[in-house]
Enzyme design. Structure first.
Site, PDB file in Angstrom:
ATOM      1  N   TRP A 102       0.850  -1.201   0.214  1.00 46.75           N
ATOM      2  CA  TRP A 102      -0.193   0.036  -0.090  1.00 46.75           C
ATOM      3  C   TRP A 102       0.781   1.365  -0.104  1.00 46.75           C
ATOM      4  CZ3 TRP A 102      -4.316  -1.324  -1.649  1.00 46.75           C
ATOM      5  CH2 TRP A 102      -5.058  -2.299  -1.338  1.00 46.75           C
ATOM      6  N   ASP A 172      -1.299   6.882   6.372  1.00 47.81           N
ATOM      7  CA  ASP A 172      -2.257   6.010   5.880  1.00 47.81           C
ATOM      8  C   ASP A 172      -2.701   5.160   7.267  1.00 47.81           C
ATOM      9  OD1 ASP A 172      -3.954   3.926   5.193  1.00 47.81           O
ATOM     10  OD2 ASP A 172      -2.871   3.251   2.896  1.00 47.81           O
ATOM     11  N   LYS A 196     -11.231  -1.958   7.611  1.00 42.15           N
ATOM     12  CA  LYS A 196     -10.387  -2.554   8.349  1.00 42.15           C
ATOM     13  C   LYS A 196     -10.933  -2.643   9.788  1.00 42.15           C
ATOM     14  CE  LYS A 196      -8.011  -3.149   4.354  1.00 42.15           C
ATOM     15  NZ  LYS A 196      -7.174  -2.436   3.630  1.00 42.15           N
TER      16      LYS A 196
HETATM   17  C1  LIG Z   1      -6.801  -1.951   2.650  1.00 42.78           C
HETATM   18  C2  LIG Z   1      -5.914  -1.063   2.385  1.00 42.78           C
HETATM   19  C3  LIG Z   1      -5.822   0.274   1.407  1.00 42.78           C
HETATM   20  C4  LIG Z   1      -6.815   0.200   0.388  1.00 42.78           C
HETATM   21  O1  LIG Z   1      -8.064   0.347   0.822  1.00 42.78           O
HETATM   22  P1  LIG Z   1      -9.360   0.669  -0.303  1.00 42.78           P
HETATM   23  O2  LIG Z   1     -10.157   1.307   0.657  1.00 42.78           O
HETATM   24  O3  LIG Z   1      -9.553  -0.766  -1.003  1.00 42.78           O
HETATM   25  O4  LIG Z   1      -8.674   1.749  -1.238  1.00 42.78           O
HETATM   26  C5  LIG Z   1      -4.821   1.141   1.644  1.00 42.78           C
HETATM   27  N1  LIG Z   1      -4.153   1.068   2.689  1.00 42.78           N
HETATM   28  C6  LIG Z   1      -3.973   0.418   3.633  1.00 42.78           C
HETATM   29  C7  LIG Z   1      -3.005   0.351   4.574  1.00 42.78           C
HETATM   30  C8  LIG Z   1      -4.919  -0.666   3.691  1.00 42.78           C
HETATM   31  O5  LIG Z   1      -4.994  -1.698   4.518  1.00 42.78           O
END
Ligand SMILES: *Cc1c(COP(=O)(O)O)cnc(C)c1O
Length: 360
Positions: A102, A172, A196
Site C-alpha cells: 500500500w 495511511d 479494516k
Molecule cells: C486496505 C488498505 C488500503 C486500500 O484500501 P481501499 O479502501 O480498498 O482503497 C490502503 N492502505 C492500507 C494500509 C490498507 O490496509
C-alpha cells in the site's frame, strides 16, 4: 456448530451489536417508518447522524480543534492521489516510506504531482521489517507513512519525526485507526478506509490540519478538493450514509468499552497471546522482525514444510475463517482488529496446538 471467527484482513469483523443495529436501521430508521437506505442526506435524522459521528470520532481520537474530519468515497486508494494533488506543489518534494504494497502504491501515485523521494525501503527483504533509519529530504513538504502494513504485518510503534521542521506527517492508518492513541502534533493528514478497523467498505475518514491546504496552484477537480468536502460537511454530493451509520455504531461500541486506551490494552493482550503461540509452536514461525510486529495483522508461516491447504481446512472445521495469507506472501495471516474478541484468538491458539499435536 462452532462459533465462527472471521480473521479476514478486510472487509473485516465488526461488533455484533453494530450489525444488529444496522439490520434494524435498514428496516426502519429510528421509528421513522423509512429505511436508512431510503433517507435523504439532507433530512434531519441523517444530518444528525453525520454530525454525531464526527463528534464521536473527534472525542475518541482526541482530534484537536484545528483539524477537520471528513468522510469520503473512493477508498484509501483515492487518497493516494488526493494527497499529493492537494498538498504537493509541482516543484516541491514529498518523502515516502516504502514499507509495503500500500505504501508503494501511495508513492507511485504521488509521482504524477511533484517530486517524490523514497526515504526508506524494505522491499528487498519482502517488507519483513520497517527501516527506521530514514533518509529524508531537508525540504520535504510531508513525510508519508503507512502506520500499519496490512499485508506484511509490520507496524510503526513510534512515529518518525520530519527532518524539515515545517514539514508534517501524512499517514495511511487504514488498518490501525482507533486501535491506539495518536498524538496529532506531528500529523498534517491522517486517512483510513473504514473496512479494516471501523466499519464496512464505502467510506474513508480523512483528518486534515487546517493550515496545510491552499498551497498548490494546480487545478483540482471539485470532488477531489478537500476544501469542497470540508466546506460542505462531507455532504457536497450524496455521502455513503449507510456505511457512515455502521462506523457510528462501531465507534459507539468502542466508546462503551472504554475508548482507545482500553482497546489498545486489549489489542496488546490478543497479539501477545498469538505471537507467543507462534514462537512456542514447533510447526509455525513469524517472518517478521520482532520489534515491528503488528498488533492488527499477524502473518505466520510453516517453520518447515507443511500443507497449507490442510491447515486452512483444519481451521475452517474449527470455525476459524479467512486465515489464508495475502496472495503476495502466502502462508497464513490472522487479522485481529478491534472487533476480534480475545476468545477468537484463544480459539486459534487452541487449534494451532491441536494441529501441532497431530503433526509432531
Ligand atoms: C486496505 C488498505 C488500503 C486500500 O484500501 P481501499 O479502501 O480498498 O482503497 C490502503 N492502505 C492500507 C494500509 C490498507 O490496509
Amino acid at each position: 456448530m462452532n462459533k465462527i471467527y472471521n480473521f479476514s484482513a478486510g472487509p473485516a469483523v465488526l461488533p455484533g451489536g453494530a450489525l444488529q443495529d444496522t439490520a434494524a436501521a435498514v428496516v426502519n430508521y429510528k421509528n421513522s417508518g423509512m429505511s436508512l437506505l431510503e433517507m435523504s442526506h439532507r433530512s434531519q435524522p441523517v444530518v444528525n447522524l453525520m454530525a454525531e459521528t464526527n463528534s464521536l470520532a473527534r472525542r475518541l481520537l482526541a482530534v484537536p480543534d484545528n483539524y477537520h474530519i471528513i468522510w469520503l468515497q473512493g477508498g484509501a486508494s483515492t487518497q493516494f492521489s488526493m494527497i499529493p494533488m492537494n498538498l504537493l506543489p509541482k516543484n516541491e518534494t514529498a518523502d515516502y516510506t516504502d514499507t509495503g504494497s500500500w505504501a508503494a502504491k501511495a508513492q507511485k501515485e504521488a509521482q504524477a504531482y511533484g517530486s517524490v523521494h523514497v526515504a526508506c525501503s524494505t522491499k528487498n527483504s519482502i517488507y519483513d521489517h520497517i527501516n527506521k533509519d530514514l533518509q529524508q529530504s531537508s525540504k520535504a513538504i510531508y513525510l508519508h507513512i503507512t502506520s500499519n502494513n496490512t499485508i506484511y504485518g509490520t507496524q510503526w510503534k513510534t512515529f518518525p519525526e520530519t527532518l524539515n521542521p515545517e514539514g508534517y506527517l501524512v499517514a495511511d492508518m487504514s488498518s490501525d485507526i482507533f486501535s491506539r492513541p495518536v498524538d496529532f502534533n506531528s500529523f498534517g493528514l491522517i486517512y483510513a478506509g473504514a473496512q479494516k478497523n471501523m466499519g464496512p467498505a464505502g467510506v474513508t475518514m480523512v483528518i486534515i490540519r487546517d493550515d496545510i491546504l491552499g498551497k498548490v496552484d494546480r487545478h483540482i477537480p471539485t470532488m477531489l478538493d478537500y476544501n469542497t468536502h470540508i466546506d460542505k460537511g462531507s455532504a457536497f454530493n450524496t455521502p455513503p450514509v449507510s456505511a457512515i451509520f455502521v462506523v457510528n455504531r462501531t465507534l459507539h461500541w468502542l466508546d462503551d468499552l472504554g475508548g482507545i486506551r482500553v482497546i489498545e490494552q486489549r489489542n496488546k493482550v490478543k497479539a501477545d497471546k498469538l505471537y507467543a503461540e507462534i514462537e512456542r509452536n514447533l510447526l509455525f514461525k513469524s517472518p517478521i522482525a520482532e520489534e515491528d510486529r503488528s498488533l492488527m495483522n499477524v502473518p505466520f508461516v510453516f517453520a518447515e514444510d507443511g500443507d497449507e491447504k490442510e491447515f486452512l481446512d483444519f481451521c475452517t472445521k474449527h470455525g476459524l475463517m479467512t486465515l489464508k495469507g495475502h496472495r503476495s506472501v502466502g502462508g497464513f495471516r490472522a487479522s485481529i482488529y478491534n472487533a476480534m474478541p480475545e476468545a477468537g484468538v484463544d480459539a486459534l491458539v487452541a487449534a494451532m496446538r491441536e494441529y501441532e499435536s497431530q503433526h509432531s
